[in-house]
Design a protein around this motif. Structure first.
Motif, PDB file in Angstrom:
ATOM      1  N   GLN A 209     -25.406 -13.646   8.987  1.00 40.95           N
ATOM      2  CA  GLN A 209     -23.948 -13.602   9.045  1.00 40.95           C
ATOM      3  C   GLN A 209     -23.410 -14.807   9.810  1.00 40.95           C
ATOM      4  OE1 GLN A 209     -21.583 -10.991   7.761  1.00 40.95           O
ATOM      5  NE2 GLN A 209     -20.414 -12.882   8.064  1.00 40.95           N
ATOM      6  N   ALA A 210     -24.079 -15.143  10.921  1.00 33.23           N
ATOM      7  CA  ALA A 210     -23.650 -16.308  11.699  1.00 33.23           C
ATOM      8  C   ALA A 210     -23.804 -17.597  10.898  1.00 33.23           C
ATOM      9  CB  ALA A 210     -24.449 -16.389  13.001  1.00 33.23           C
ATOM     10  N   THR A 211     -24.891 -17.694  10.153  1.00 34.30           N
ATOM     11  CA  THR A 211     -25.094 -18.860   9.292  1.00 34.30           C
ATOM     12  C   THR A 211     -23.991 -18.963   8.250  1.00 34.30           C
ATOM     13  OG1 THR A 211     -27.498 -18.834   9.586  1.00 34.30           O
ATOM     14  CG2 THR A 211     -26.657 -19.923   7.614  1.00 34.30           C
ATOM     15  N   PHE A 212     -23.685 -17.827   7.632  1.00 31.55           N
ATOM     16  CA  PHE A 212     -22.628 -17.829   6.617  1.00 31.55           C
ATOM     17  C   PHE A 212     -21.292 -18.247   7.217  1.00 31.55           C
ATOM     18  CE2 PHE A 212     -19.086 -15.631   4.546  1.00 31.55           C
ATOM     19  CZ  PHE A 212     -19.180 -16.187   3.279  1.00 31.55           C
ATOM     20  N   ASP A 213     -20.956 -17.677   8.363  1.00 30.81           N
ATOM     21  CA  ASP A 213     -19.674 -18.018   8.995  1.00 30.81           C
ATOM     22  C   ASP A 213     -19.591 -19.508   9.307  1.00 30.81           C
ATOM     23  OD1 ASP A 213     -18.985 -15.357   8.892  1.00 30.81           O
ATOM     24  OD2 ASP A 213     -19.516 -14.922  10.974  1.00 30.81           O
ATOM     25  N   GLU A 214     -20.728 -20.091   9.685  1.00 32.74           N
ATOM     26  CA  GLU A 214     -20.746 -21.506  10.053  1.00 32.74           C
ATOM     27  C   GLU A 214     -20.559 -22.405   8.843  1.00 32.74           C
ATOM     28  OE1 GLU A 214     -23.784 -24.825  12.021  1.00 32.74           O
ATOM     29  OE2 GLU A 214     -24.289 -22.693  12.078  1.00 32.74           O
ATOM     30  N   ILE A 215     -21.260 -22.115   7.731  1.00 35.49           N
ATOM     31  CA  ILE A 215     -21.224 -23.040   6.602  1.00 35.49           C
ATOM     32  C   ILE A 215     -20.080 -22.748   5.636  1.00 35.49           C
ATOM     33  CG2 ILE A 215     -23.698 -23.487   6.741  1.00 35.49           C
ATOM     34  CD1 ILE A 215     -24.109 -21.681   4.336  1.00 35.49           C
ATOM     35  N   ALA A 216     -19.611 -21.496   5.609  1.00 32.51           N
ATOM     36  CA  ALA A 216     -18.566 -21.137   4.639  1.00 32.51           C
ATOM     37  C   ALA A 216     -17.171 -21.130   5.246  1.00 32.51           C
ATOM     38  CB  ALA A 216     -18.860 -19.766   4.034  1.00 32.51           C
ATOM     39  N   GLY A 217     -17.099 -21.108   6.563  1.00 33.27           N
ATOM     40  CA  GLY A 217     -15.790 -21.088   7.199  1.00 33.27           C
ATOM     41  C   GLY A 217     -14.965 -22.318   6.854  1.00 33.27           C
ATOM     42  N   GLY A 218     -13.768 -22.096   6.352  1.00 34.99           N
ATOM     43  CA  GLY A 218     -12.899 -23.218   6.006  1.00 34.99           C
ATOM     44  C   GLY A 218     -13.118 -23.804   4.634  1.00 34.99           C
ATOM     45  N   VAL A 219     -14.154 -23.344   3.898  1.00 38.06           N
ATOM     46  CA  VAL A 219     -14.395 -23.836   2.540  1.00 38.06           C
ATOM     47  C   VAL A 219     -13.616 -22.948   1.570  1.00 38.06           C
ATOM     48  CG1 VAL A 219     -16.108 -24.314   0.759  1.00 38.06           C
ATOM     49  CG2 VAL A 219     -16.679 -24.672   3.183  1.00 38.06           C
TER      50      VAL A 219
END
Length: 415
Positions: A209-219
């Protein structure tokens, strides 16, 4: 072709129980209609009772692909008010499994081709019908057609899935992940003798979940919005006093061209590998299903022509106030535009065979999803509008011919 025959063709298609199988029976039925009309076609077997069907009318460029699938989803017959495999009419509504998704669209394509042929309408280019098997599960038919080169010559693609008087010009992709944590079972009173697979699974899911939030946030895609990430299935253990030796989770994602499936999987794989390297966990990540996102061009000739031809029909729909309220609320919930009188473009989280057909050009191709139907696909008591079904045959006749006329004139001007 008279109205009675058009209704009989749809009813005959509903009778064929092509539930994730038996598309060969649908293909053979349609082949007989096409053969009788003198339209070139061939059935492409896929093994067992499964097959694709390809038909062409006209010749040369430009080539307009017409996509429809012959399978339907499963049915819980006890939840239906009518026999799901007997088309039943109540007012303007036609009920039956697949009547909306998408045997009405399938019938509309074939009937349109037959009427164009019977009326000797000049075809300046090629209309290519791609009837696929297995769209609902894995897109096996569309993948076989793509591998066989049947989409290599397409200049545009119309997917005739149910949209009603709306155009879907972009579809999110799908990435389904299975996370499998291998541990060692033991009695809960002696946890050091085991290795708790559930604990490792929960830890990994937090990190993912943390990985997803990091790479997908703002995309964000202007049409499709954000990537969706949902943990939908969790399984671990069978009794409260036993350390589980196996735990699994299933994750469903709806993806964007800006953050493609392979990039997401690589990021999650690194997260899992790092966890295994720094703990005593043994977690496996499996990509169970991957469908790429597709995004057309809202300014394309195909979309503009659909709107030009279809808007007068949309303006005459005159839905009830209750239906307008329902549609407006549904589209607002999905963050999509709404109009009761004109055809607007929008995106959808669900995919179509276009993701297989447009593998080499998933963004910017001249494609649209536009077909008779509504939002009752996969539901109990699925239905479509008789009026809309018949109107789409009229729309398709105008659209197919006018699109090829305009596209062929453009090609001639470029030469």
């Amino acid at each position: 072709m008279d109205e009675a025959k058009k209704m009989q063709i749809l009813a005959d298609l509903i009778k064929i129980r092509s539930v994730n199988d038996h598309e060969l029976q649908v293909a053979n039925y349609l082949k007989k209609l096409l053969d009788d009309a003198g339209i070139e076609n061939k059935v492409l077997p896929l093994g067992g009772d499964r097959a694709n069907l390809v038909a062409t009318l006209g010749h040369g460029r430009p080539v307009l692909g017409l996509a429809g699938h012959m399978d339907v989803v499963d049915v819980e017959a006890d939840n239906w008010k009518t026999d799901p495999f007997v088309m039943t009419q109540a007012g303007d509504n036609l009920y039956g499994r697949g009547v909306n998704d998408m045997k009405d669209g399938l019938a509309a394509i074939v009937i349109t081709l037959i009427e164009l042929k019977q009326n000797n309408v000049p075809i300046h280019g090629t209309l290519k019908f791609l009837g696929s098997a297995g769209e609902e599960v894995g897109q096996v038919g569309a993948q076989a057609l793509t591998k066989g080169g049947y989409v290599n010559d397409l200049d545009a693609l119309l997917v005739c899935e149910p949209t009603g008087y709306r155009i879907i010009s972009a579809n999110k992709g799908t990435l389904n992940l299975t996370v499998k944590s291998h541990g060692k079972a033991a009695h809960s009173s002696m946890p050091k003798l085991g290795n708790n697979a559930a604990t490792h699974l929960l830890n990994v899911l937090q990190r993912m979940q943390a990985t997803f939030d990091e790479i997908a946030g703002g995309v964000v895609n202007p049409l499709m919005g954000e990537t969706l990430y949902n943990v939908d299935v969790l399984q671990a253990g069978n009794q409260v006093n036993a350390i589980p030796g196996l735990a699994t989770a299933q994750i469903n994602m709806r993806t964007l061209p800006e953050l493609p499936n392979d990039q997401l999987f690589a990021a999650f794989k690194k997260t899992v590998d790092d966890y295994n390297a720094t703990t005593n966990g043994d977690v496996e990540l499996i990509a169970a299903d991957s469908v790429i996102p597709t995004e057309g061009n809202n300014e394309s000739d195909l979309i503009k022509m659909i709107q030009k031809i279809g808007n007068p029909y949309a303006a005459k729909q005159n839905p009830s106030p209750e239906q307008q309220k329902h549609d407006a609320m549904l589209l607002k919930l999905l963050d999509m535009p709404y109009s009761a009188t004109e055809i607007l473009t929008m995106s959808a989280s669900g995919g179509t065979d276009a993701s297989s057909y447009l593998q080499d050009q998933p963004v910017g191709f001249d494609y649209a999803v536009f077909g008779p139907g509504n939002d009752t696909q996969h539901q109990d008591n699925e239905y479509t509008s008789k009026k809309m079904y018949l109107e789409f045959i009229d729309i398709y006749q105008q659209l197919f011919v006018q699109y090829l006329d305009a596209a062929s004139a453009k090609l001639a001007a470029e030469e």
